[in-house]
Design a protein around this motif. Sequence first.
Motif, PDB file in Angstrom:
ATOM      1  N   GLU A  25       5.632  -0.162  10.141  1.00  0.00           N
ATOM      2  CA  GLU A  25       4.621  -0.765   9.276  1.00  0.00           C
ATOM      3  C   GLU A  25       4.720  -0.192   7.860  1.00  0.00           C
ATOM      4  O   GLU A  25       4.870   1.025   7.680  1.00  0.00           O
ATOM      5  CB  GLU A  25       3.233  -0.492   9.846  1.00  0.00           C
ATOM      6  CG  GLU A  25       2.103  -1.102   9.046  1.00  0.00           C
ATOM      7  CD  GLU A  25       0.755  -0.859   9.689  1.00  0.00           C
ATOM      8  OE1 GLU A  25      -0.247  -0.853   8.946  1.00  0.00           O
ATOM      9  OE2 GLU A  25       0.701  -0.674  10.935  1.00  0.00           O
TER      10      GLU A  25
ATOM     11  N   LEU B 228       3.287  -0.522   3.600  1.00  0.00           N
ATOM     12  CA  LEU B 228       2.386  -1.001   2.565  1.00  0.00           C
ATOM     13  C   LEU B 228       3.219  -1.184   1.306  1.00  0.00           C
ATOM     14  O   LEU B 228       3.889  -0.245   0.858  1.00  0.00           O
ATOM     15  CB  LEU B 228       1.265   0.008   2.323  1.00  0.00           C
ATOM     16  CG  LEU B 228       0.184  -0.381   1.311  1.00  0.00           C
ATOM     17  CD1 LEU B 228      -0.563  -1.625   1.773  1.00  0.00           C
ATOM     18  CD2 LEU B 228      -0.775   0.778   1.098  1.00  0.00           C
TER      19      LEU B 228
ATOM     20  N   LYS C 220       0.743  -5.845   3.465  1.00  0.00           N
ATOM     21  CA  LYS C 220       1.182  -5.050   4.610  1.00  0.00           C
ATOM     22  C   LYS C 220       2.188  -5.875   5.399  1.00  0.00           C
ATOM     23  O   LYS C 220       1.998  -7.073   5.592  1.00  0.00           O
ATOM     24  CB  LYS C 220      -0.002  -4.681   5.499  1.00  0.00           C
ATOM     25  CG  LYS C 220       0.365  -3.833   6.714  1.00  0.00           C
ATOM     26  CD  LYS C 220      -0.867  -3.469   7.528  1.00  0.00           C
ATOM     27  CE  LYS C 220      -1.377  -4.635   8.328  1.00  0.00           C
ATOM     28  NZ  LYS C 220      -2.485  -4.266   9.242  1.00  0.00           N
TER      29      LYS C 220
END
Length: 227
Positions: free
Chosen positions: A131, A133, A173
């Motif tokens: 993941e 950002l 995201k």
Amino acid sequence: MSKTRLAKYIGHAGVCSRRQASRLIDLGEVTVNGRPANHIDHVDELDEVIVQGVKLEGPAKKVLYAYHKPVGIDCKLKPEDPSSLIHHLPQGERVYPIGRLDKDSRGLLLLTNDGELCHQLIHPDHHQEKEYLVEVDKPLDANFCAKMAAGVPVDGQITQPCEVSLVDETRFKIILKQGLNRQIRKMAKYCGYKVIDLYRVRIANYVLNPNEVSENTYQAITLNELL
């Protein structure tokens, strides 16, 4: 005592991943009992295995670290490069990164000497989530997330479907199970945006907490925290 395929044995010894071990064998950097190694060699602790001039002493105690990589550090382990990650690794243990973050990116990087774990995490069959950002250079339009999530052309192939959601006007995201070279930057560029900050916050189940692991530091973690 049963013998183990050479690349796997090197991985268990904590030198590098099996894939990297295969490259070292190809480069002639490995010998077995005084002769150049072959990929088909099977060895055990009674065999003399030397990798880049260092004799292996059998399986190493497995370690795993979460490292908070800053911008400007290159994940290639080159001692002659002052920006190389090799100058920031834990002392006294031979560990290496699982996968990479490019020099301009920051955030979570895993360090280990466990070749099997490395193989498990980077092999496409295992599909571990990562993941990020991401901040871009201008406001995002309404179609951006849907376009990125569906897949776009990168290096001659369409990226796999992924999760993309807006965070604010210029940040999103993204959760990937794929790991192409500079993938997010290339995906964003195809959609008309330039990435100005890329921060990896999670791999599998482990979420980077900057209050616990500050930038350019590392912390030992367990497999239970990761998987």
